[in-house]
Motif scaffolding. Sequence first.
Motif, PDB file in Angstrom:
ATOM      1  N   SER A 142      36.360  46.226  61.601  1.00 36.68           N
ATOM      2  CA  SER A 142      36.893  47.581  61.602  1.00 36.68           C
ATOM      3  C   SER A 142      38.416  47.526  61.552  1.00 36.68           C
ATOM      4  O   SER A 142      39.015  46.528  61.951  1.00 36.68           O
ATOM      5  N   PRO A 143      39.045  48.571  61.040  1.00 36.52           N
ATOM      6  CA  PRO A 143      40.513  48.567  60.953  1.00 36.52           C
ATOM      7  C   PRO A 143      41.150  48.400  62.329  1.00 36.52           C
ATOM      8  O   PRO A 143      40.578  48.779  63.342  1.00 36.52           O
ATOM      9  N   ARG A 144      42.347  47.829  62.326  1.00 37.46           N
ATOM     10  CA  ARG A 144      43.095  47.645  63.570  1.00 37.46           C
ATOM     11  C   ARG A 144      43.427  49.008  64.175  1.00 37.46           C
ATOM     12  O   ARG A 144      43.648  49.971  63.445  1.00 37.46           O
ATOM     13  N   PRO A 145      43.477  49.096  65.504  1.00 39.37           N
ATOM     14  CA  PRO A 145      43.889  50.363  66.128  1.00 39.37           C
ATOM     15  C   PRO A 145      45.293  50.744  65.670  1.00 39.37           C
ATOM     16  O   PRO A 145      46.146  49.884  65.454  1.00 39.37           O
ATOM     17  N   ILE A 146      45.529  52.025  65.546  1.00 36.53           N
ATOM     18  CA  ILE A 146      46.790  52.529  65.006  1.00 36.53           C
ATOM     19  C   ILE A 146      47.990  52.085  65.845  1.00 36.53           C
ATOM     20  O   ILE A 146      49.069  51.867  65.318  1.00 36.53           O
ATOM     21  N   TRP A 147      47.815  51.891  67.148  1.00 37.75           N
ATOM     22  CA  TRP A 147      48.932  51.501  68.001  1.00 37.75           C
ATOM     23  C   TRP A 147      49.394  50.074  67.732  1.00 37.75           C
ATOM     24  O   TRP A 147      50.519  49.699  68.069  1.00 37.75           O
ATOM     25  N   GLN A 148      48.535  49.245  67.111  1.00 37.70           N
ATOM     26  CA  GLN A 148      48.918  47.864  66.835  1.00 37.70           C
ATOM     27  C   GLN A 148      49.818  47.730  65.610  1.00 37.70           C
ATOM     28  O   GLN A 148      50.556  46.761  65.481  1.00 37.70           O
ATOM     29  N   ILE A 149      49.778  48.708  64.721  1.00 37.56           N
ATOM     30  CA  ILE A 149      50.582  48.638  63.495  1.00 37.56           C
ATOM     31  C   ILE A 149      52.078  48.658  63.803  1.00 37.56           C
ATOM     32  O   ILE A 149      52.821  47.804  63.295  1.00 37.56           O
ATOM     33  N   PRO A 150      52.591  49.584  64.627  1.00 40.56           N
ATOM     34  CA  PRO A 150      54.033  49.540  64.924  1.00 40.56           C
ATOM     35  C   PRO A 150      54.456  48.287  65.683  1.00 40.56           C
ATOM     36  O   PRO A 150      55.567  47.789  65.488  1.00 40.56           O
ATOM     37  N   ILE A 151      53.579  47.767  66.522  1.00 40.68           N
ATOM     38  CA  ILE A 151      53.918  46.536  67.241  1.00 40.68           C
ATOM     39  C   ILE A 151      54.048  45.375  66.258  1.00 40.68           C
ATOM     40  O   ILE A 151      55.005  44.592  66.321  1.00 40.68           O
ATOM     41  N   ALA A 152      53.096  45.262  65.335  1.00 42.50           N
ATOM     42  CA  ALA A 152      53.179  44.215  64.314  1.00 42.50           C
ATOM     43  C   ALA A 152      54.430  44.399  63.465  1.00 42.50           C
ATOM     44  O   ALA A 152      55.141  43.427  63.164  1.00 42.50           O
ATOM     45  N   ALA A 153      54.722  45.640  63.092  1.00 41.51           N
ATOM     46  CA  ALA A 153      55.915  45.912  62.281  1.00 41.51           C
ATOM     47  C   ALA A 153      57.185  45.505  63.024  1.00 41.51           C
ATOM     48  O   ALA A 153      58.114  44.955  62.415  1.00 41.51           O
ATOM     49  N   LEU A 154      57.233  45.749  64.322  1.00 42.91           N
ATOM     50  CA  LEU A 154      58.405  45.365  65.118  1.00 42.91           C
ATOM     51  C   LEU A 154      58.599  43.847  65.109  1.00 42.91           C
ATOM     52  O   LEU A 154      59.710  43.360  64.878  1.00 42.91           O
ATOM     53  N   PHE A 155      57.521  43.100  65.330  1.00 39.06           N
ATOM     54  CA  PHE A 155      57.627  41.637  65.304  1.00 39.06           C
ATOM     55  C   PHE A 155      58.051  41.130  63.920  1.00 39.06           C
ATOM     56  O   PHE A 155      58.888  40.236  63.810  1.00 39.06           O
TER      57      PHE A 155
END
Length: 182
Positions: free
Chosen positions: A10-23
């Motif tokens: 299933s797609p990643r939770p939406i809250w994980q996208i900004p965290i990944a983008a920050l890293f």
Amino acid sequence: MKPNIIISESPRPIWQIPIAALFFTIATAITIFAFYRLSFNEEGFIAFLHQFKSSLIFIAPGIAFSLRKSIHIDIKNSRFRPTYSVGPLKFGSWQTIKNYQYVSVFHQPTIGGDYIFEVNLWYDNNKHFELYEENDYKEAFLIGYELSEQLNIDLLDATVPNDFKWIDKDEWKAKIASGKID
């Protein structure tokens, strides 16, 4: 029968996208800064490598927060490809399967004492490929059932240790049609 099957997490939770983008942003900034300060001598190259190593330290959690696994099965050409994707980048190669034997659904204990249900495709006399993991028995079983139907092979319920059962798929068709899946 469908010519291709794709089983995907299933797609990643939406809250994980900004965290990944920050890293990824921090890693990119460190890399750009390292190239900006690059000098073409031994000391400059060593300094560049140390900064690049720091960049890799930030890339790892970025990948962890954005990695997604999927399995592509090409029934017509009898092959499958496990694919790992990070954003638009996809990695994986095709592997040939000589003969499909059966699909199994079983449970695996986790560290916390819970169980995770796995769906495996067995092929070539005792080789298997892990296709899917799910916390929900019903969801994992439906994936296993659908795959066994598409490949026209048997389905094994191995969720109870030492009590494996071959599933009567006609009975499951009736359960699915009536909406009474337990």
